[in-house]
Design an enzyme around this catalytic site. Sequence first.
Site, PDB file in Angstrom:
ATOM      1  N   GLY A 108       0.813  -1.211   0.000  1.00 41.49           N
ATOM      2  CA  GLY A 108       0.000   0.000   0.000  1.00 41.49           C
ATOM      3  C   GLY A 108       0.846   1.259   0.000  1.00 41.49           C
ATOM      4  O   GLY A 108       0.620   2.181  -0.789  1.00 41.49           O
ATOM      5  N   MET A 109       1.818   1.326   0.890  1.00 41.16           N
ATOM      6  CA  MET A 109       2.673   2.508   0.997  1.00 41.16           C
ATOM      7  C   MET A 109       3.963   2.358   0.197  1.00 41.16           C
ATOM      8  O   MET A 109       4.412   3.272  -0.477  1.00 41.16           O
ATOM      9  CB  MET A 109       3.035   2.753   2.475  1.00 41.16           C
ATOM     10  CG  MET A 109       1.858   3.120   3.338  1.00 41.16           C
ATOM     11  SD  MET A 109       1.233   4.778   3.000  1.00 41.16           S
ATOM     12  CE  MET A 109       0.035   4.488   1.766  1.00 41.16           C
ATOM     13  N   GLY A 110       4.556   1.157   0.290  1.00 44.38           N
ATOM     14  CA  GLY A 110       5.859   0.936  -0.352  1.00 44.38           C
ATOM     15  C   GLY A 110       5.826   1.197  -1.853  1.00 44.38           C
ATOM     16  O   GLY A 110       6.843   1.591  -2.451  1.00 44.38           O
TER      17      GLY A 110
ATOM     18  N   ASN B 176      13.126 -12.063  -2.410  1.00 46.16           N
ATOM     19  CA  ASN B 176      13.080 -11.785  -0.983  1.00 46.16           C
ATOM     20  C   ASN B 176      14.227 -10.835  -0.624  1.00 46.16           C
ATOM     21  O   ASN B 176      15.385 -11.118  -0.920  1.00 46.16           O
ATOM     22  CB  ASN B 176      13.195 -13.091  -0.191  1.00 46.16           C
ATOM     23  CG  ASN B 176      12.832 -12.882   1.263  1.00 46.16           C
ATOM     24  OD1 ASN B 176      13.284 -11.933   1.905  1.00 46.16           O
ATOM     25  ND2 ASN B 176      11.986 -13.758   1.787  1.00 46.16           N
ATOM     26  N   ALA B 177      13.880  -9.727   0.034  1.00 47.52           N
ATOM     27  CA  ALA B 177      14.894  -8.726   0.380  1.00 47.52           C
ATOM     28  C   ALA B 177      16.003  -9.341   1.232  1.00 47.52           C
ATOM     29  O   ALA B 177      17.164  -8.936   1.138  1.00 47.52           O
ATOM     30  CB  ALA B 177      14.239  -7.571   1.127  1.00 47.52           C
TER      31      ALA B 177
ATOM     32  N   HIS C  83       7.524  -4.040  10.476  1.00 48.92           N
ATOM     33  CA  HIS C  83       7.113  -3.788  11.856  1.00 48.92           C
ATOM     34  C   HIS C  83       6.350  -4.984  12.436  1.00 48.92           C
ATOM     35  O   HIS C  83       6.280  -5.140  13.643  1.00 48.92           O
ATOM     36  CB  HIS C  83       6.216  -2.544  11.924  1.00 48.92           C
ATOM     37  CG  HIS C  83       4.864  -2.747  11.319  1.00 48.92           C
ATOM     38  ND1 HIS C  83       4.586  -2.531   9.991  1.00 48.92           N
ATOM     39  CD2 HIS C  83       3.697  -3.187  11.866  1.00 48.92           C
ATOM     40  CE1 HIS C  83       3.312  -2.807   9.758  1.00 48.92           C
ATOM     41  NE2 HIS C  83       2.752  -3.211  10.871  1.00 48.92           N
TER      42      HIS C  83
ATOM     43  N   TYR D  32       6.424  -9.591   7.078  1.00 45.35           N
ATOM     44  CA  TYR D  32       7.726  -9.775   6.425  1.00 45.35           C
ATOM     45  C   TYR D  32       7.920 -11.254   6.103  1.00 45.35           C
ATOM     46  O   TYR D  32       7.930 -12.104   7.008  1.00 45.35           O
ATOM     47  CB  TYR D  32       8.837  -9.281   7.356  1.00 45.35           C
ATOM     48  CG  TYR D  32      10.211  -9.264   6.727  1.00 45.35           C
ATOM     49  CD1 TYR D  32      10.729  -8.082   6.189  1.00 45.35           C
ATOM     50  CD2 TYR D  32      10.998 -10.416   6.663  1.00 45.35           C
ATOM     51  CE1 TYR D  32      11.993  -8.054   5.611  1.00 45.35           C
ATOM     52  CE2 TYR D  32      12.255 -10.404   6.085  1.00 45.35           C
ATOM     53  CZ  TYR D  32      12.752  -9.218   5.568  1.00 45.35           C
ATOM     54  OH  TYR D  32      13.999  -9.188   4.999  1.00 45.35           O
ATOM     55  N   LEU D  33       8.060 -11.551   4.833  1.00 47.13           N
ATOM     56  CA  LEU D  33       8.224 -12.945   4.400  1.00 47.13           C
ATOM     57  C   LEU D  33       9.619 -13.438   4.777  1.00 47.13           C
ATOM     58  O   LEU D  33      10.623 -12.914   4.298  1.00 47.13           O
ATOM     59  CB  LEU D  33       8.049 -13.030   2.876  1.00 47.13           C
ATOM     60  CG  LEU D  33       8.222 -14.412   2.264  1.00 47.13           C
ATOM     61  CD1 LEU D  33       7.018 -15.297   2.554  1.00 47.13           C
ATOM     62  CD2 LEU D  33       8.440 -14.305   0.754  1.00 47.13           C
TER      63      LEU D  33
ATOM     64  N   CYS E 125       0.119  17.150  -0.153  1.00 46.31           N
ATOM     65  CA  CYS E 125       0.970  18.312  -0.416  1.00 46.31           C
ATOM     66  C   CYS E 125       1.545  18.800   0.904  1.00 46.31           C
ATOM     67  O   CYS E 125       0.784  19.101   1.830  1.00 46.31           O
ATOM     68  CB  CYS E 125       0.124  19.403  -1.076  1.00 46.31           C
ATOM     69  SG  CYS E 125       1.068  20.815  -1.635  1.00 46.31           S
TER      70      CYS E 125
END
Length: 597
Positions: A206-208, A269-270, A294, A300-301, A441
């Site tokens: 959503g944010m990433g 995977n990071a 978090h 987090y996978l 903004c």
Amino acid sequence: MNLTRLHPTAEAPGQAPTAGPHQPVSSLLAGPGVPQRAQRGRGLRARNWRAEALLRMFENVLEIGENPDELIVYASLGKAARDWTQARAIAHALLGLEEQQTLVLASGAAVGVLETGGSAPLVLSAVNNTVGRWASPERFYERAAAGQTIWGGLTAGAWQYIGRQGVLAGTYELFGTIARVHFGAAPGGEAEALDGRWVLTSGLGGMGSSQPISARMLRLSSLTVEADPAKAERLRLAGGLDRVTDDLDAALATVLDAEAPVAVGLVGNAADVYPEIARRGIVPDIVTDQTAAHDARFGYLPSGYRLDAWRRARDERPERVERDARASMARQVEAMLELAAAGAVVFENGNNLRVQAIEHLSPDAEDRVNTIPGFMEAYLRPLFARGIGPFRWVCLSGEDADQRVLDELAVRLFPNRPEIARWIGLARTNVPPQGLPARSCWLGHGERSAFAVAANDLVADGTLAAPVLFSRDHLDAASMTHPRIGTEGMRDGSDGSTDFPLLDGLLLAATGADLVALHSGGGGYSGWMQSAGVSIVADGRPETAVRLRRCLDADSGLGVLRHAVAGYPEAADSVAAGGETGRSPLTWLSSVKGSGR
Ligand code: NAD
């Protein structure tokens, strides 16, 4: 006093009030299993625009949310309401709400309606606020599973989420600041300084998913690692990625050989990709991460897990999943430290990644891991100190023409800060639309109220087709405490004090906001945060202009004062100047212990 009892179970989906023979008045009354959609146009379903606006926002966060059937909006588990029974009860209450009434919500459930008076908020919401000793993830998961609480995210439970744009402007500010701090950019020359450079990051949720877009706005190439191929493909289709691949060699070649800025999504995977990049001796210019780190159970996978097996394992053996996830995060963080030592600019982007790594590595690793700075302390705090933060507006008409009028208003109103016009120009061409037309903004103290009052005039004279809702992220100057995100490293040591978000919520209610929400962390954020959210609607009435000015100035003004008290000279200067416009005076009682100058 007239107390209204809400009957959440009275309306089964099939019995929902209807707009036509087969059309429920709100998609909320029909869900789950049907597409959620915010109402557009000038027509009112509720009894007044203030309630109609909040209902549209509630619908909107699900229209654009990650998993609307489960009421999940973003940030792993961030929900818009407790469950569907409660969602329907809230929608019914909003439809019937008079302006002298206040709907009270507790952790996403409707409690009741009280008579409060014409300028009181229409909705007051408290989400998952829990005494400190009991604010643990384990208790949260238990209560959430029993249907007793939710994690409201920052903007999910307060119906203020506008999709990835909500964080996009912040990430743009962040990359711009990095260009000035580390790559010698002059103000306005950030894109020139970032051209030819690249950022390694991860998470396209959503944010990433805002990250590659904000990087592109500044001519910065990006390689974003994402575990879920569907998320990467979704962003490619929306125009936010140029290419998606699961081949690290191909991804690196595309970024390193690019002659123009390029946005690459790498399915992987990071925890595996970052160490491999470090092992190869490849050093990105900037490194960060925006997985939902978090939450070690749901966000987090872990390395070595397939997505479907992970989803099952979270229920079947949650402790093991959490252990494996933290071990993987620690590997990723070790690689980030290596890349920092090799010259990359590395920072944490507001997701508690360092805390999780330290929990796995042992407290001895704390100092080493914390050499990675948090983004707020390292880069954005001087803006917050002036009350400049993630302000936003939403065109309730749903019309792009209204969006254009408001964009032009922002460009026109603030000639002294050319960065505002620059951002609006970029946002108009780069931000893929999501839901009701909205704009984030970064306006400061005095600018927000000036803008909202001017917009109210445009509603009144019919230039805008319908009212406009103003809001902001909860991560703002006064409204958030999180000692590893918004308030990390405060100069007066107030990192963990929740006084200011609570004061902010009280002030917002006192000054006539339409919705005030007080949220505490849930899931992996349990015990870590307190925040206040606000929504206020410009409906064109003269008395609304008074509320808009009071409420928005109180909000940003408290943010300035908080930073003045904590010792930030930018805040003291803002007080002296009357905010960014010079027309929003503040009284700072500077004799308070710990105050700035
Ligand atoms: P989300 O749950 O919508 O998305 C997380 C994404 O990370 C998912 O797409 C998931 O597949 C991916 N992912 C998980 N593990 C991975 C791994 N090991 N490797 C690669 N990808 C992986 O969450 P979101 O709304 O995008 O939020 C992400 C984080 O950002 C949260 O922790 C949130 O609290 C934080 N956040 C920060 C800010 C800020 O201002 N910096 C603002 C909002 C949210």
